[in-house]
Design a protein around this motif. Structure first.
Motif, short mmCIF file in Angstrom:
data_model
loop_
_atom_site.label_atom_id
_atom_site.label_comp_id
_atom_site.label_asym_id
_atom_site.label_seq_id
_atom_site.Cartn_x
_atom_site.Cartn_y
_atom_site.Cartn_z
N MET A 618 151.11 51.40 28.69
CA MET A 618 151.43 49.99 28.41
C MET A 618 151.06 49.61 26.98
SD MET A 618 150.74 47.52 31.68
CE MET A 618 148.97 47.58 31.49
N VAL A 625 155.46 47.77 30.10
CA VAL A 625 154.95 46.50 30.62
C VAL A 625 155.99 45.86 31.53
CG1 VAL A 625 154.13 44.20 30.03
CG2 VAL A 625 153.50 46.15 28.60
N GLN A 652 144.66 46.29 28.57
CA GLN A 652 145.34 46.61 29.84
C GLN A 652 144.93 45.63 30.94
OE1 GLN A 652 144.15 50.67 30.45
NE2 GLN A 652 145.63 51.51 28.99
N VAL A 655 146.58 42.18 30.30
CA VAL A 655 148.01 42.18 30.62
C VAL A 655 148.23 42.11 32.12
CG1 VAL A 655 150.12 43.57 30.56
CG2 VAL A 655 148.72 43.36 28.51
#
Length: 702
Positions: A618, A625, A652, A655
């Motif tokens: 990601m 994503v 991470q 997100v």
């Protein structure tokens, strides 16, 4: 009674049966047929409905059993034996047909139930016994020495040479007669049997023929005959007395005798060299210092054919493989069937350095062509290990061992390939053997530990569950990575015992944590494909619930996509059974296996775990994503909890929080830890508004 009422019990009773079960309508078509029909015909179980015996077992089978179907519809039971011979297979079934009272098809006509047992192996065994008896009889006829089988002092059988040595004109005169009537011991006050019983095996006893006074030497070997003790006697003349009438074999018998001796080196099934004969040829070439290459072949997943279609079909496949190898290889190439599904090829004096590699590729290509099995085609593959003399061994034993090692390395690398041997493989093989032995000791002595990696809520980073992970601390080597010992456990059949050890400890701990008010959520346990395929899995789970007092609602079982999709029907039945006990179900490593989205709707799943590979990328790939977001939306749409594993950075975690993921698992929050550390963490755990600082990854991987 409507036919639909059978839904409740037919498959439950018959799915795991090795026998054929079917319910037929008035047109002799299947209303229901069990899994065994699917295995024999190669057709999917749902597609069998509406088909007939002609579609699955052939016209000959149907014509044999149709009169019995008609008889059953008249209210009578019937049974019989049917033999199928289609120039490819010889298959037999013992069957029974009976009316199904009060059950009618859609047209209102009566149905019948059919049941059959495959008796092919019994016939194969009977034929094998007859062939062995015939072979023994021919050998005894051809040898020059006299041969008798004696039980309780009476002669049960004898060969012509024995009749000649004992001065008897026909074999019929010997059978059933007391041995003492024909042989007299040279020891005073001692019978021949008494003398033999005191004599070591194969050491002769001097006797005299009672009929012609010829001096003989008799040696004995004890045998079992139909469960009773008997003796095999060998009679030889001790002089060249011309009065001894010996039956001399004819020239034709001499040729047969040579053929029988050669059969000791060949495999009866394929006609190739057996292991003994192949090793003998290999020894001969090595003594002549002949450069050579050897291929060691193992047919991949051959056991499935024997298990599903029977050994008689498996034998036919082995014969086909032998024929393909003969057709492929040149006259100077030596081929052997070493046993089971293993073959070997010797190429003396390769013309070029790459000739063995080219030959190996041809062999793999020949095996990969479809085999015509029982009314359908089957594709097989083989794993090949290759060695060269003198580079990879100095004698036959070492070459065969190293070739076998290379063959297993080919299986490790994914099967259906050729791997050439090198020295490091032997070291790796010895290491695997050591790991296997030590792992077995650890299981027996409770030397394995269960660690726990906490999971956190993506919204507030509070601990909301954990995953149980097995760890092994060797008394000398220290902690051994699961990446090393888990594959060994899977290969040597210890994975199920290892999984049961983890289940038992987790059940015990979960119950205690629940009583102490420490349990923050469900604890996940990984199920291996071997465990999931075991028919006794749910029975073991029920026993653990009773023994430990754990509550199923506190436990989640995680399975990989490949384990679930291996057998749709079994998977659905097993998942429903686990679910009915109250456990939650999770798909681990989602997105890396089959990824057939249809199973998400069919199977009773509660949770998706996004594989760490998606999370890792990601940071570098913006499209990743989007992919993770799609999986989260998919999980929510299917009313499933979504867990992201392998989270190692603050970015991470942020997100995933913004994408409304439910749960996060990874080293950024918590590494796997021993039970006592996990308990301390639970006691002091408090809500956090911000994610904690990154933790140093543990030396152990999950």
């Amino acid at each position: 009674m409507p036919i639909s009422s059978l839904n409740d019990w037919f498959y439950c009773l018959t799915d795991n049966s090795p026998f054929l079960f079917a319910i037929l309508d008035s047109n002799d078509c299947y209303l229901y047929a069990n899994q065994r029909y699917s295995e024999l015909s190669g057709l999917a179980l749902p597609s069998l409905k509406g088909l007939s015996d002609i579609d699955t077992l052939g016209e000959a089978f149907y014509q044999s059993v149709k009169p019995h179907y008609d008889k059953a519809r008249r209210g009578e039971c019937a049974e019989g034996e049917v033999l199928l011979t289609d120039n490819y297979h010889s298959t037999s079934f013992h069957f029974s047909v009976a009316p199904l009272p009060n059950v009618a098809d859609e047209s209102g006509k009566p149905c019948v139930i059919f049941h059959a047992a495959d008796t092919s192996e019994r016939q194969v065994l009977a034929s094998a016994l007859e062939e062995a008896e015939e072979k023994y009889h021919r050998l005894s006829q051809l040898i020059d020495d006299g041969c008798c089988v004696v039980e309780d002092g009476c002669i049960l059988s004898a060969n012509p040479a024995a009749a000649g040595l004992l001065g008897v004109g026909s074999l019929d005169a010997l059978v059933g007669e007391p041995l003492s009537d024909y042989l007299v011991s040279t020891e005073k006050a001692s019978s021949t049997i008494d003398s033999l019983s005191r004599t070591p095996l194969e050491q002769g006893v001097s006797v005299v023929s009672a009929k012609n006074s010829a001096p003989l030497t008799v040696s004995q070997s004890p045998i079992h005959l139909l469960g009773k003790k008997a003796h095999m006697l060998r009679l030889q003349p001790t002089t060249t007395d011309s009065s001894v009438k010996r039956l001399k074999p004819t020239e034709k018998e001499d040729a047969s005798k040579i053929g029988e001796q050669q059969s000791a080196y060949t495999d009866a099934l394929t006609g190739l060299y057996n292991r003994y004969g192949f090793s003998r040829e290999l020894d001969r070439l090595i003594k002549a210092q002949t450069p050579l290459a050897m291929l060691y072949l193992d047919v991949d997943n051959f056991k499935n054919i024997n298990d599903s279609l029977g050994h008689h079909v498996g034998d036919r496949v082995l014969q086909d493989i032998a024929q393909r190898l003969r057709a492929l290889l040149s006259a100077d190439t030596i081929v052997g069937h070493l046993g089971g599904d293993e073959f070997a090829v010797l190429l003396p004096k390769p013309a070029t350095d790459d000739a063995p590699d080219q030959l190996a590729d041809k062999v793999v290509g020949a095996i990969s062509q479809p085999f015509e099995l029982h009314y359908f085609s089957k594709y097989l593959a083989c794993s090949v290990g290759m060695v060269r003399y003198p580079d990879d061994g100095k004698d036959a034993r070492q070459l065969l061992q190293n070739a076998d090692t290379a063959m297993y390395e080919a299986k490790e690398q994914g099967r259906n390939r050729v791997v050439a041997y090198h020295d490091s493989m032997s070291k790796e093989a010895r290491m695997r053997l050591w790991l296997e032995i030590e792992l077995q000791k650890a299981l027996q002595n409770n030397g394995l530990e269960v660690w726990y990696q906490p999971k956190v809520s993506a919204s507030d980073y509070r601990i909301n569950g954990a995953e149980a992970l097995v760890r092994w601390k060797h008394p000398v080597e220290g902690y051994i990575s699961p990446g090393r010992f888990i594959p060994v456990a899977e290969r040597c059949g210890l994975i199920e015992a290892l999984g049961r050890h983890v289940m038992r400890e987790v059940f015990q701990n979960v119950r205690r944590w629940r009583q102490q008010g420490m349990l923050p959520g469900r604890v996940a346990i990984n199920l291996s494909p071997e465990q999931f395929s075991s028919p006794k899995l749910t029975e073991h789970m029920e026993k653990l619930i009773k023994a430990t007092g754990a509550k199923p609602e506190d436990i989640t079982f995680e399975l990989t996509e490949s384990a679930v999709m291996k057998n749709d029907e079994h998977a659905l039945n097993m998942l429903n059974a686990i679910k009915s006990l109250g456990f939650a179900l999770s798909i681990d490593d989602f997105g890396t296996g089959y990824s057939s989205l249809s199973y998400l709707a069919r199977f009773p799943l509660d949770e998706l775990k996004i594989d760490r590979a998606f999370i890792h990328d990601m940071d570098a790939l913006s499209k990743q994503v989007t992919l993770v977001e799609s999986i989260i939306h998919l999980g929510r749409a299917m009313e499933m909890t979504v867990v992201a594993e392998g989270v190692e950075t603050r970015q991470q975690a942020s997100v995933l929080t913004n994408l409304h993921c439910d749960t996060i698992q990874g080293y950024y929050f918590h590494s796997p830890m021993p039970k006592h550390e996990f308990e301390k963490l639970l006691l002091k755990s408090k809500p956090n508004k911000q994610p904690p600082q990154a933790l140093a990854p543990s030396a152990q991987t999950s």
